[in-house]
Enzyme design. Structure first.
Site, PDB file in Angstrom:
ATOM      1  N   CYS A  75       0.761  -1.246   0.000  1.00 54.18           N
ATOM      2  CA  CYS A  75       0.000   0.000   0.000  1.00 54.18           C
ATOM      3  C   CYS A  75       0.795   1.302   0.000  1.00 54.18           C
ATOM      4  CB  CYS A  75      -0.975  -0.004   1.165  1.00 54.18           C
ATOM      5  SG  CYS A  75      -0.283  -0.556   2.721  1.00 54.18           S
ATOM      6  N   HIS A 130      -1.039   6.972   5.261  1.00 56.12           N
ATOM      7  CA  HIS A 130      -0.038   5.913   5.174  1.00 56.12           C
ATOM      8  C   HIS A 130       1.201   6.289   4.364  1.00 56.12           C
ATOM      9  CE1 HIS A 130       0.399   1.254   5.502  1.00 56.12           C
ATOM     10  NE2 HIS A 130       1.027   1.916   6.472  1.00 56.12           N
TER      11      HIS A 130
END
Length: 440
Positions: A75, A130
């Protein structure tokens, strides 16, 4: 930690968006990014069970790309590429980022949000971030340091799960417990910003990055009810989670309709990588649609993802497009649409994909390239050039070769039988890999 763009770039951006070529007003941008959604998880990509009526309708209004790739099989790196147009090892996000990790999207990187903001756009990020380990800390850049005027985000996953999350931060201030489910909550914030917070005189760039269907999955019972025929609770949770995304996405598209912004907004829907787990147990039941391997792999199942684009009047409605595209292309494409020049002091891996809308072949100075620090198997680098794809191990002394157009499931390794093609692609792979190593 707010910082200015390089001063030499600013004169090029001043007023650009407000005078976009052949447009009476500038184009808005929405990037809707899901987490761990598999290539085969949507009804419009062939899933026989999962209900995604809003995304199916969206695909009918735009183009469904059948060879859309994330920039990495995990990710954080793929997210960094979407914002910078650069393969992850160039921009500092070389792995997924645990809380507290030292790595982050470098301050020296120039994001699409920064460039669009400098050109007169209002910018907003909602959902998962993130792109740093030290979230909401002065020690590392935060969303506002990288171009976003307004943000509501988490460092990584929603906690304790998608239901009633407690770890969101809005513009640097912890929010506390939020009642509801993550994707709809994130979209609610996006809609509030669109309707109440942004400057209506400015064009906008909206990033919506959901947590679903990443673990820890928790789905609204009303969406799980659609799959009540299945005894497996994990299956009901996963399928309901994907429908939960679809519901949230539909809410956002209706808001654009209500604001009369649909016709003038470029919307991209995609995923950060392939599905988690083994697909047979628990709540990680994502589908690769028959592709090889899953998340954390540079085989097709780890990096080929759904990709749907809508731009009324410019992208043919209801079309299917087999052109290979990648997450980093969003950077170059959006800037081209806005009339903003690409930074010329660094390598940009993504390209403007607008020619593909008209059925033309894309020209890529840098072939599609992947590198995965935490690979599922001993495949750490890969490159695709035309119909062909080469994969190499960490030592760069063992390679696999596939003709992807004919062998999309990567069943027939041609490394031994096509030494000419292997040598050609190996040379290209090693050249790009060396350049990335030197820049990273």
């Amino acid at each position: 930690m707010n910082r200015a763009l390089p001063f030499l770039l600013l004169p090029l951006l001043a007023g650009t968006a407000l005078t976009a070529k052949d447009e009476s007003k500038p184009v808005n941008f929405v990037v809707f990014l899901t987490d761990d959604l598999g290539w085969g998880d949507l009804a419009c990509y062939g899933h026989p069970v999962i209900q995604t009526p809003n995304l199916d309708r969206f695909a009918e209004q735009g183009a469904r790309f059948t060879q859309c790739y994330s920039a990495c099989g995990v990710c954080s790196p793929s997210r960094s590429s979407i914002l910078t147009g650069r393969t992850p090892y160039r921009n500092g996000v070389w792995r997924w980022l645990p809380s507290g990790h030292y790595a982050h999207l470098r301050e020296s990187e120039i994001t699409s949000a920064e460039l669009l903001k400098a050109a007169g756009y209002d910018t907003c990020h909602v959902g998962k971030w993130h792109l740093n380990g030290k979230f909401n800390s002065d020690e590392q850049p935060q969303p506002d340091d990288q171009g976003f005027d307004h943000w509501l985000a988490t460092q990584n996953n929603a906690s304790p799960n998608h239901r009633n999350p407690v770890n969101f931060v809005r513009n640097g201030k912890p929010v506390g417990k939020m009642e509801g489910f993550s994707a709809p909550l994130v979209v609610e914030e996006a809609i509030r910003w669109l309707k109440e917070k942004r400057d209506p005189e400015k064009p906008f760039f909206l990033n919506v990055w959901t947590h679903e269907p990443h673990l820890p999955i928790e789905s609204d019972p009303k969406f799980m009810e659609l799959y009540k025929k299945f005894e497996d609770e994990g299956l009901r949770q996963h399928h309901g989670n994907v429908t939960q995304i679809d519901h949230a996405f539909g809410n956002l598209m209706r808001a654009l309709d209500e604001l009369e912004e649909t016709e003038n907004t470029f919307v991209a829907f995609t995923s950060d990588n392939g599905p988690e787990g083994n697909g047979h147990s628990g709540r990680t039941r994502g589908s690769t649609g028959g592709l090889r391997e899953r998340k954390r792999s540079s085989h097709e199942g780890g990096i080929r993802v759904p990709g749907i684009l809508r731009w009324p009047g410019r992208i043919p409605a209801g079309s299917t497009n087999a052109t290979p595209v990648i997450g980093s292309d969003l950077f170059s494409t959006m800037l081209a649409i806005a009339g903003i020049p690409l930074p010329d002091d660094r390598s940009i891996d993504g390209v403007d994909i607008r020619p593909a809308f008209a059925g033309k072949t894309l020209k890529r100075p840098i072939p599609l390239y992947w590198r995965n620090h935490l690979a599922r198997v001993d495949v750490h680098v890969a490159l695709r050039d035309g119909d062909w794809k080469i994969l190499g191990n960490a030592a760069l002394d063992k390679f696999q070769l596939y003709e992807i157009e004919k062998d999309w499931q990567e069943k027939n390794d041609l490394a031994a039988t096509r030494p000419d093609k292997l040598a050609e692609l190996k040379k290209k792979l090693l050249r790009v890999h060396k350049q990335v190593e030197e820049e990273g």
